[in-house]
Design a protein around this motif. Sequence first.
Motif, mmCIF file in Angstrom:
data_model
loop_
_atom_site.group_PDB
_atom_site.id
_atom_site.type_symbol
_atom_site.label_atom_id
_atom_site.label_comp_id
_atom_site.label_asym_id
_atom_site.label_seq_id
_atom_site.Cartn_x
_atom_site.Cartn_y
_atom_site.Cartn_z
ATOM 1 N N LEU A 184 -5.787 -0.123 -58.584
ATOM 2 C CA LEU A 184 -4.955 -1.330 -58.640
ATOM 3 C C LEU A 184 -4.015 -1.288 -57.433
ATOM 4 O O LEU A 184 -2.932 -0.706 -57.483
ATOM 5 N N GLU A 185 -4.482 -1.907 -56.344
ATOM 6 C CA GLU A 185 -3.763 -1.840 -55.065
ATOM 7 C C GLU A 185 -2.339 -2.349 -55.181
ATOM 8 O O GLU A 185 -1.456 -1.909 -54.463
ATOM 9 N N ARG A 186 -2.134 -3.310 -56.099
ATOM 10 C CA ARG A 186 -0.786 -3.875 -56.253
ATOM 11 C C ARG A 186 0.206 -2.822 -56.720
ATOM 12 O O ARG A 186 1.402 -2.910 -56.472
ATOM 13 N N LEU A 187 -0.312 -1.819 -57.419
ATOM 14 C CA LEU A 187 0.579 -0.791 -57.954
ATOM 15 C C LEU A 187 0.757 0.390 -57.019
ATOM 16 O O LEU A 187 1.839 0.969 -56.929
ATOM 17 N N GLY A 188 -0.330 0.807 -56.342
ATOM 18 C CA GLY A 188 -0.207 1.990 -55.497
ATOM 19 C C GLY A 188 -1.524 2.365 -54.845
ATOM 20 O O GLY A 188 -2.531 1.676 -55.020
ATOM 21 N N PRO A 189 -1.536 3.485 -54.102
ATOM 22 C CA PRO A 189 -2.699 3.870 -53.308
ATOM 23 C C PRO A 189 -3.817 4.534 -54.128
ATOM 24 O O PRO A 189 -3.579 5.008 -55.237
ATOM 25 N N ARG A 190 -5.003 4.558 -53.564
ATOM 26 C CA ARG A 190 -6.161 5.187 -54.216
ATOM 27 C C ARG A 190 -5.915 6.667 -54.534
ATOM 28 O O ARG A 190 -6.266 7.160 -55.590
ATOM 29 N N PHE A 191 -5.328 7.379 -53.565
ATOM 30 C CA PHE A 191 -5.174 8.833 -53.701
ATOM 31 C C PHE A 191 -3.705 9.227 -53.668
ATOM 32 O O PHE A 191 -3.212 9.722 -52.656
ATOM 33 N N PRO A 192 -2.966 9.002 -54.760
ATOM 34 C CA PRO A 192 -1.518 9.268 -54.708
ATOM 35 C C PRO A 192 -1.195 10.765 -54.640
ATOM 36 O O PRO A 192 -1.857 11.579 -55.274
ATOM 37 N N ASP A 193 -0.178 11.065 -53.873
ATOM 38 C CA ASP A 193 0.328 12.439 -53.749
ATOM 39 C C ASP A 193 1.009 12.853 -55.056
ATOM 40 O O ASP A 193 1.701 12.052 -55.676
ATOM 41 N N MET A 194 0.798 14.087 -55.468
ATOM 42 C CA MET A 194 1.449 14.603 -56.686
ATOM 43 C C MET A 194 2.261 15.862 -56.370
ATOM 44 O O MET A 194 2.564 16.658 -57.268
ATOM 45 N N THR A 195 2.642 16.045 -55.103
ATOM 46 C CA THR A 195 3.300 17.292 -54.681
ATOM 47 C C THR A 195 4.646 17.506 -55.369
ATOM 48 O O THR A 195 4.936 18.605 -55.833
ATOM 49 N N ALA A 196 5.458 16.454 -55.394
ATOM 50 C CA ALA A 196 6.769 16.582 -56.053
ATOM 51 C C ALA A 196 6.836 15.545 -57.167
ATOM 52 O O ALA A 196 7.698 14.673 -57.189
ATOM 53 N N ALA A 197 5.887 15.657 -58.101
ATOM 54 C CA ALA A 197 5.772 14.642 -59.161
ATOM 55 C C ALA A 197 7.056 14.542 -59.980
ATOM 56 O O ALA A 197 7.460 13.466 -60.393
ATOM 57 N N TYR A 198 7.692 15.682 -60.219
ATOM 58 C CA TYR A 198 8.941 15.701 -60.995
ATOM 59 C C TYR A 198 10.072 15.854 -59.988
ATOM 60 O O TYR A 198 10.305 16.944 -59.464
ATOM 61 N N ASP A 199 10.745 14.754 -59.711
ATOM 62 C CA ASP A 199 11.651 14.589 -58.570
ATOM 63 C C ASP A 199 12.719 15.696 -58.476
ATOM 64 O O ASP A 199 13.540 15.849 -59.392
ATOM 65 N N PRO A 200 12.731 16.449 -57.377
ATOM 66 C CA PRO A 200 13.684 17.558 -57.242
ATOM 67 C C PRO A 200 15.149 17.098 -57.268
ATOM 68 O O PRO A 200 16.001 17.813 -57.808
ATOM 69 N N VAL A 201 15.423 15.918 -56.721
ATOM 70 C CA VAL A 201 16.817 15.430 -56.706
ATOM 71 C C VAL A 201 17.267 15.092 -58.133
ATOM 72 O O VAL A 201 18.372 15.453 -58.550
ATOM 73 N N LEU A 202 16.392 14.435 -58.882
ATOM 74 C CA LEU A 202 16.737 14.094 -60.276
ATOM 75 C C LEU A 202 16.882 15.357 -61.123
ATOM 76 O O LEU A 202 17.745 15.438 -62.001
ATOM 77 N N ARG A 203 16.052 16.344 -60.829
ATOM 78 C CA ARG A 203 16.143 17.609 -61.571
ATOM 79 C C ARG A 203 17.483 18.284 -61.311
ATOM 80 O O ARG A 203 18.136 18.787 -62.241
ATOM 81 N N ALA A 204 17.896 18.270 -60.060
ATOM 82 C CA ALA A 204 19.181 18.884 -59.706
ATOM 83 C C ALA A 204 20.319 18.169 -60.443
ATOM 84 O O ALA A 204 21.240 18.802 -60.968
ATOM 85 N N ARG A 205 20.219 16.816 -60.486
ATOM 86 C CA ARG A 205 21.262 16.052 -61.163
ATOM 87 C C ARG A 205 21.279 16.372 -62.662
ATOM 88 O O ARG A 205 22.339 16.524 -63.273
ATOM 89 N N ALA A 206 20.105 16.474 -63.246
ATOM 90 C CA ALA A 206 20.019 16.789 -64.686
ATOM 91 C C ALA A 206 20.639 18.157 -64.962
ATOM 92 O O ALA A 206 21.357 18.342 -65.959
ATOM 93 N N LYS A 207 20.396 19.102 -64.075
ATOM 94 C CA LYS A 207 20.954 20.443 -64.281
ATOM 95 C C LYS A 207 22.475 20.439 -64.170
ATOM 96 O O LYS A 207 23.161 21.101 -64.962
#
Length: 267
Positions: free
Chosen positions: A141-164
């Motif tokens: 679904l091109e409207r939503l995103g690319p064919r091969f999405p990156d999953m390297t930092a799937a759980y956002d490091p900045v949000l994790r830091a804020r949660a901690k």
Amino acid sequence: MLARIEHAAQAISELGKPEVAVVLGSGLSDVLPLEGVRSLSFGEVPGFPVPTVTGHAGRVEVGKVGDKEVLVQRGRIHYYEGYDLAEVVIPVRAYALLGVKTLVITNASGGISSEFHPGDLVLITDHINMLGGNPLRGPNLERLGPRFPDMTAAYDPVLRARAKEVAARLGIELREGVYLATMGPSYETPAEIRAFQRLGADLVGMSTVPEVIAARHAGLRVLGISCVTNYAAGLAGEPLSHEEVIETTRRKAAELSKLLTALVPQL
Ligand code: HPA
């Protein structure tokens, strides 16, 4: 499929225009109360699949946490209910079309790591997909995103830091771990848990991974928080039960509620 997602997004847009969505899983559906709520049941959202499991309410609400407009999904669809993975992620994809930028996702899990005990709250740092499928399979679904999405930092490091930071300020212990998703609905065997341990999993559950893949495809930032409800199969020598899972989440609900109420307005 895109039409189904668009219809759902259209219906939810009548509730408001939130930029943060929070998915509350098994036994956790009440942990984030909202002010000035407008809501729809899953059955009232055209295109949405409808949850079939007891303990998973199935509502979409929009309202305020502090000054922040937030969408809260109470209950979720699991793959084991019989829906396709592409249907399981319709809600998250609809939120993406709606303009949501940040997804907070919660679940109940079995603790695999010897460091984890029932009742622990764990920040998900990464995942292992053992569902045997991917929600993005099929035409992209091109409207939503690319064919091969990156999953390297799937759980956002900045949000994790804020949660901690927020958890530390509130005196809430927040551990970190890798979540592995199985299809379910049977719990794992002790041999499977030993295998998952060797693969690098700290937590095991039956949800979250499809939604996170769909969210990352659509460019949403993701924060995942798991409540450990039991020792994974074979680790405590006791049988597992859904009642135990629900009971432990209820016990931890107040703490998670405190954390989310403080954290969500800062996302
Ligand atoms: N396994 C799978 N899913 C779960 C578990 C478990 O031990 N606990 C809560 N959800």
